[in-house]
Scaffold this active site. Structure first.
Site, PDB file in Angstrom:
ATOM      1  N   TYR A 180      -2.278   0.735  10.637  1.00 35.65           N
ATOM      2  CA  TYR A 180      -2.190   0.229   9.265  1.00 35.65           C
ATOM      3  C   TYR A 180      -0.890   0.636   8.596  1.00 35.65           C
ATOM      4  O   TYR A 180      -0.238  -0.177   7.932  1.00 35.65           O
ATOM      5  CB  TYR A 180      -3.393   0.735   8.463  1.00 35.65           C
ATOM      6  CG  TYR A 180      -3.469   0.173   7.058  1.00 35.65           C
ATOM      7  CD1 TYR A 180      -3.645  -1.190   6.845  1.00 35.65           C
ATOM      8  CD2 TYR A 180      -3.387   1.007   5.948  1.00 35.65           C
ATOM      9  CE1 TYR A 180      -3.732  -1.711   5.564  1.00 35.65           C
ATOM     10  CE2 TYR A 180      -3.483   0.510   4.661  1.00 35.65           C
ATOM     11  CZ  TYR A 180      -3.645  -0.853   4.472  1.00 35.65           C
ATOM     12  OH  TYR A 180      -3.724  -1.363   3.200  1.00 35.65           O
TER      13      TYR A 180
ATOM     14  N   SER B 228       0.857  -1.183   0.000  1.00 29.00           N
ATOM     15  CA  SER B 228       0.000   0.000   0.000  1.00 29.00           C
ATOM     16  C   SER B 228       0.893   1.232   0.000  1.00 29.00           C
ATOM     17  O   SER B 228       2.035   1.184   0.468  1.00 29.00           O
ATOM     18  CB  SER B 228      -0.895   0.012   1.244  1.00 29.00           C
ATOM     19  OG  SER B 228      -1.548   1.262   1.397  1.00 29.00           O
TER      20      SER B 228
END
Length: 262
Positions: free
Chosen positions: A160, A147
């Site tokens: 995250y 990501s």
């Protein structure tokens, strides 16, 4: 014409993935499901792994793949999954997710542990289990779905971003360790992708999830990321795509998103 070979009788070219077995984790929805479908279309023998077998079985039947139960956070599940796979040429480490959007001062450590367990430890666990088969293939691929959160930090995303920074470092370290072996290590790092579950799982409500994408004309969709994954995996095996960052045009950076107003 004399001297010109007739290639018409040679038949159609084989699909890029013909004869190769590709494992896709987190394949019950979103990027994982889209990747499984795309790789099947490219000729790969696809093996789907996830916890929700109802979804997995339906997808496998539709695309001609094999579905096996897999919980990457459970060592016994990973061991049983790996035992069912005598051949593995490609591993797409897609299983992951975000489960909160709270600042560090209000951190829910259970959420942090869950995020790290799924995104990092689960990925290491399965990669370790399948590396012998990937090495034995003679032309293996380990692909990490990372990501842009693994490259840039942002407020409210610490659990995250920490986990995805871990995935990014894992990919880089593994590439160094396997440089003398016939295994490529690839990382695809998407930015804003609108899927049915990611933001819903993170925010806990459909209203909040919808707000993430409000005004963004064309966020990426799962099929866009699957297209990048398929492209990277079907390059000649001496070509390694170390890191491919892909964002929608409306997202110039993590904090720079163009939103249209009504």
């Amino acid at each position: 014409m004399p001297g010109v070979a007739d290639v018409s009788s040679s038949g159609p070219r084989p699909l890029p993935g013909s004869g190769r077995t590709a494992v896709v984790t987190g394949a019950s929805s979103g990027i994982g499901a889209a990747t499984a479908e795309r790789l099947a279309a490219e000729g790969f023998d696809v093996v789907l792994g996830a916890r929700r077998m109802d979804r997995l079985t339906a997808l496998a039947g539709r695309i001609g793949a094999r579905a096996l139960p897999l919980d990457v956070t459970d060592p016994a599940s990973v061991e049983a999954f790996a035992a069912e796979l005598p051949q593995v040429d490609v591993l797409v480490n897609n299983a992951g997710g975000a489960f909160d959007a709270t600042p560090v001062a209000e951190a829910d450590l259970d959420s942090w542990a869950r995020t790290y367990e799924v995104n990092v430890l689960g990925t290491v666990r399965l990669t370790k289990a399948l590396l012998p088969a990937l090495r034995a293939s003679g032309a293996g691929d380990v692909l990490f779905v990372g990501s842009t959160a693994g490259l840039v930090s942002y407020e409210g995303g610490a659990s995250y971003t920490a986990a995805k920074h871990g995935v990014h470092t894992l990919a880089g370290t593994l590439r160094l360790e396997l440089v003398a072996e016939p295994v490529r290590v690839i990382e695809i790092a998407p930015g804003m992708v609108r899927t049915e579950e990611f933001s819903l799982n993170r925010t806990g409500s459909k209203e909040k999830a919808d707000a993430v994408y409000r005004g963004v004309r064309e966020p990426l969709v799962a099929e866009d990321v699957a297209d990048c994954i398929a492209w990277a995996l079907t390059r000649p095996h001496h070509v390694n795509v170390d890191l491919l960052v892909v964002r929608p045009r409306a997202q110039a950076a993590q904090h720079k998103v163009h939103r249209e107003t009504d």
